[in-house]
Motif scaffolding. Structure first.
Motif, short mmCIF file in Angstrom:
data_model
loop_
_atom_site.label_atom_id
_atom_site.label_comp_id
_atom_site.label_asym_id
_atom_site.label_seq_id
_atom_site.Cartn_x
_atom_site.Cartn_y
_atom_site.Cartn_z
N UNK A 77 0.85 -1.04 -0.05
CA UNK A 77 -0.15 0.01 -0.01
C UNK A 77 0.93 1.15 -0.07
N UNK A 78 0.30 2.22 -0.68
CA UNK A 78 0.76 3.45 -0.48
C UNK A 78 1.92 3.84 -1.51
N UNK A 79 2.13 5.09 -1.30
CA UNK A 79 3.33 5.61 -2.51
C UNK A 79 4.61 4.47 -2.41
N UNK A 80 5.17 4.45 -1.21
CA UNK A 80 6.15 3.47 -1.38
C UNK A 80 6.09 1.83 -1.35
N UNK A 81 4.73 1.52 -1.67
CA UNK A 81 4.37 0.23 -1.63
C UNK A 81 4.75 -0.62 -0.42
N UNK A 82 4.45 -0.23 0.83
CA UNK A 82 4.75 -0.94 1.98
C UNK A 82 4.15 -2.11 1.82
N UNK A 83 4.80 -3.44 2.11
CA UNK A 83 4.28 -4.65 1.91
C UNK A 83 3.64 -5.40 3.12
N UNK A 84 2.60 -6.11 2.88
CA UNK A 84 1.73 -6.73 4.22
C UNK A 84 2.73 -7.33 4.93
N UNK A 85 3.52 -8.21 4.25
CA UNK A 85 4.26 -9.05 5.49
C UNK A 85 5.25 -8.20 6.39
N UNK A 86 5.19 -6.89 6.15
CA UNK A 86 5.83 -6.07 7.33
C UNK A 86 4.94 -5.33 8.49
N UNK A 121 4.12 9.25 6.35
CA UNK A 121 4.48 8.04 7.00
C UNK A 121 4.66 7.13 6.12
N UNK A 122 4.14 6.94 5.15
CA UNK A 122 4.34 5.86 4.06
C UNK A 122 5.96 6.14 3.54
N UNK A 123 6.12 7.55 3.33
CA UNK A 123 7.71 7.76 2.88
C UNK A 123 8.54 7.52 3.67
N UNK A 124 8.08 7.85 4.96
CA UNK A 124 9.23 7.57 6.13
C UNK A 124 9.40 6.12 6.20
N UNK A 125 8.46 5.12 6.27
CA UNK A 125 8.69 4.00 6.38
C UNK A 125 9.32 3.37 5.11
#
Length: 160
Positions: free
Chosen positions: A61-70, A90-94
């Motif tokens: 999800x999000x701009x940086x595509x943070x994966x659900x396994x995280x 928050x997505x970019x920081x993550x």
């Protein structure tokens, strides 16, 4: 050519809030903000509300595509999928956090950039995925740098 046009459009119509987030995350994690932008362009075409579903428990999800396994490890830090989807900064920081982990693990290099997308498994297939991803990010990164140099040429304040 499509990448050049996409990057030019991105650079000339950047959301100020997102720009500040890339710059701040880059500063805080000691990562070139333009590298974070290049990853976001590759991952989501800079779409803050992007969702990539592979399956019900396998998505990003999000701009940086943070994966659900995280999500489980992020929940230990108080970060929820809802927050990652609704808070672009928050997505970019993550994303910067995970890239920093890769740099800490394997050094600041393109193989680590590839690990952002393909992980750390040491086998031929994953190495190829890392290489291909890093090559795409590198191409986008160089276009961003080139376009920025055209848009904002250096100012020479010295005598002529």
């Amino acid at each position: 050519m499509r990448c050049v046009l996409l990057c030019f459009t991105f650079l000339t119509s950047m959301n100020v809030y997102a720009t500040d987030c890339f710059d701040r995350a880059g500063r805080d994690y000691h990562i070139d903000p333009d590298l974070l932008r290049a990853i976001a362009l590759r991952e989501s075409s800079m779409k803050p509300h992007a969702i990539n579903f592979v399956g019900p428990d396998n998505y990003a999800i999000g701009e940086m595509q943070i994966h659900s396994h995280n999500f489980f490890s992020l929940s230990q830090l108080g970060i929820t999928p809802y927050a990652l989807y609704n808070n672009e900064c928050l997505n970019i920081y993550t994303g910067a956090y995970y890239l920093a982990i890769a740099f800490n693990r394997w050094g600041v290099n393109w193989n680590s950039v590839g690990a952002y997308n393909a992980g750390f498994k040491k086998n031929r297939a994953q190495a190829k995925i890392r290489f291909n991803y890093a090559a795409k990010v590198y191409a986008t990164y160089t276009v961003i740098k080139h376009e920025k140099s055209i848009i904002s040429p250096p100012v020479n304040l010295g005598p002529h």
